[in-house]
Design a protein around this motif. Structure first.
Motif, PDB file in Angstrom:
ATOM      1  N   ALA A   1       0.846  -1.199   0.000  1.00  0.00           N
ATOM      2  CA  ALA A   1       0.000   0.000   0.000  1.00  0.00           C
ATOM      3  C   ALA A   1       0.884   1.251   0.000  1.00  0.00           C
ATOM      4  N   THR A   2       0.366   2.333  -0.532  1.00  0.00           N
ATOM      5  CA  THR A   2       1.111   3.593  -0.520  1.00  0.00           C
ATOM      6  C   THR A   2       0.985   4.255   0.842  1.00  0.00           C
ATOM      7  N   LEU A   3       1.926   5.136   1.149  1.00  0.00           N
ATOM      8  CA  LEU A   3       1.852   5.870   2.414  1.00  0.00           C
ATOM      9  C   LEU A   3       0.579   6.710   2.477  1.00  0.00           C
ATOM     10  N   ALA A   4       0.158   7.259   1.360  1.00  0.00           N
ATOM     11  CA  ALA A   4      -1.083   8.044   1.331  1.00  0.00           C
ATOM     12  C   ALA A   4      -2.280   7.180   1.726  1.00  0.00           C
ATOM     13  N   GLU A   5      -2.311   5.944   1.240  1.00  0.00           N
ATOM     14  CA  GLU A   5      -3.396   5.029   1.608  1.00  0.00           C
ATOM     15  C   GLU A   5      -3.314   4.657   3.087  1.00  0.00           C
ATOM     16  N   LEU A   6      -2.121   4.374   3.559  1.00  0.00           N
ATOM     17  CA  LEU A   6      -1.946   3.958   4.951  1.00  0.00           C
ATOM     18  C   LEU A   6      -2.236   5.074   5.933  1.00  0.00           C
ATOM     19  N   ALA A   7      -1.957   6.298   5.543  1.00  0.00           N
ATOM     20  CA  ALA A   7      -2.189   7.441   6.427  1.00  0.00           C
ATOM     21  C   ALA A   7      -3.662   7.577   6.803  1.00  0.00           C
ATOM     22  N   ASN A   8      -4.536   7.020   6.002  1.00  0.00           N
ATOM     23  CA  ASN A   8      -5.975   7.064   6.295  1.00  0.00           C
ATOM     24  C   ASN A   8      -6.442   5.871   7.115  1.00  0.00           C
ATOM     25  N   HIS A   9      -5.558   4.934   7.369  1.00  0.00           N
ATOM     26  CA  HIS A   9      -5.914   3.734   8.119  1.00  0.00           C
ATOM     27  C   HIS A   9      -6.056   4.082   9.600  1.00  0.00           C
ATOM     28  N   GLU A  10      -6.985   3.459  10.291  1.00  0.00           N
ATOM     29  CA  GLU A  10      -7.223   3.744  11.710  1.00  0.00           C
ATOM     30  C   GLU A  10      -6.014   3.434  12.590  1.00  0.00           C
ATOM     31  N   MET A  11      -5.138   2.547  12.143  1.00  0.00           N
ATOM     32  CA  MET A  11      -3.964   2.169  12.930  1.00  0.00           C
ATOM     33  C   MET A  11      -2.769   3.110  12.693  1.00  0.00           C
ATOM     34  N   TRP A  12      -2.869   4.017  11.729  1.00  0.00           N
ATOM     35  CA  TRP A  12      -1.742   4.874  11.364  1.00  0.00           C
ATOM     36  C   TRP A  12      -1.213   5.678  12.554  1.00  0.00           C
ATOM     37  N   SER A  13      -2.091   6.246  13.357  1.00  0.00           N
ATOM     38  CA  SER A  13      -1.616   7.064  14.482  1.00  0.00           C
ATOM     39  C   SER A  13      -0.847   6.215  15.493  1.00  0.00           C
ATOM     40  N   ALA A  14      -1.262   4.968  15.678  1.00  0.00           N
ATOM     41  CA  ALA A  14      -0.515   4.087  16.588  1.00  0.00           C
ATOM     42  C   ALA A  14       0.869   3.799  16.025  1.00  0.00           C
ATOM     43  N   VAL A  15       0.974   3.573  14.722  1.00  0.00           N
ATOM     44  CA  VAL A  15       2.271   3.320  14.095  1.00  0.00           C
ATOM     45  C   VAL A  15       3.195   4.513  14.316  1.00  0.00           C
ATOM     46  N   GLN A  16       2.657   5.717  14.241  1.00  0.00           N
ATOM     47  CA  GLN A  16       3.464   6.919  14.397  1.00  0.00           C
ATOM     48  C   GLN A  16       3.754   7.267  15.863  1.00  0.00           C
ATOM     49  N   GLN A  17       2.789   7.041  16.741  1.00  0.00           N
ATOM     50  CA  GLN A  17       2.928   7.495  18.127  1.00  0.00           C
ATOM     51  C   GLN A  17       3.257   6.383  19.129  1.00  0.00           C
ATOM     52  N   ARG A  18       2.859   5.154  18.826  1.00  0.00           N
ATOM     53  CA  ARG A  18       3.073   4.030  19.736  1.00  0.00           C
ATOM     54  C   ARG A  18       3.539   2.792  18.971  1.00  0.00           C
TER      55      ARG A  18
END
Length: 167
Positions: free
Chosen positions: A47-64
């Motif tokens: 998947a592209t980063l643009a697609e993943l950035a909309n995923h509900e888990m994206w903030s956890a990947v970035q913050q936790r």
């Protein structure tokens, strides 16, 4: 990298890292280590980063990231542990075979490199997203009896080469 006395090259088994290792270090066939393979992103793979950035888990990947297990894939914490262990084991082996000042290279992937650098800096995995690693950049970590030191990080120029070739 011409002129740098690299004694060994270790790479992730993925073709792109093996190809890079062979291009950058001609004459040194890379050893392959599964510990350096990219994180298994499971259902996120491709998947592209643009697609993943909309995923509900994206903030956890970035913050936790230390809490993240990719659906159908790997836990970020497991990836970080295996990569750091692999690099430390290779360093010990190469130092035994070639001496403590031996220069060797590991060719891997962005998140793997960030995890190794975070470990060397003593940063918890939770903070590894604060590190940036550009494609084709070089980071230098030295391990010794007093721990690890990040000598260079995310370098893409050539001024850093002097530190590896100086006696």
């Amino acid at each position: 990298m011409a002129g740098v006395p690299v004694v060994r090259v270790v790479a992730s088994p993925l073709e792109r890292t093996l190809e890079t290792a062979r291009l950058v270090f001609p004459g040194l066939e890379p050893d392959v280590d599964d510990g350096l393979i990219e994180c298994d992103y499971g259902q996120w793979q491709g998947a592209t980063l643009a697609e993943l950035a909309n995923h509900e888990m994206w903030s956890a990947v970035q913050q936790r990231p230390d809490e993240v297990v990719f659906p159908g894939g790997e836990a970020m914490a497991d990836m970080a542990q295996r990569a750091s262990t692999a690099v430390r084991e290779w360093d010990a082996r190469i130092c035994t075979d070639h001496g403590a000042g031996a220069v060797w290279a590991a060719v891997s992937h962005g998140d793997v490199i960030k995890a190794i650098v975070a470990d060397a800096l003593g940063l918890p995995l939770r903070r590894f997203q604060s590190l940036q690693v550009e494609p084709a950049s070089v980071s230098v970590v030295r391990y010794g009896e007093h721990g690890a030191a990040v000598v260079k990080w995310n370098e893409s120029g050539d001024s850093w080469l002097e530190s590896l070739t100086a006696a």
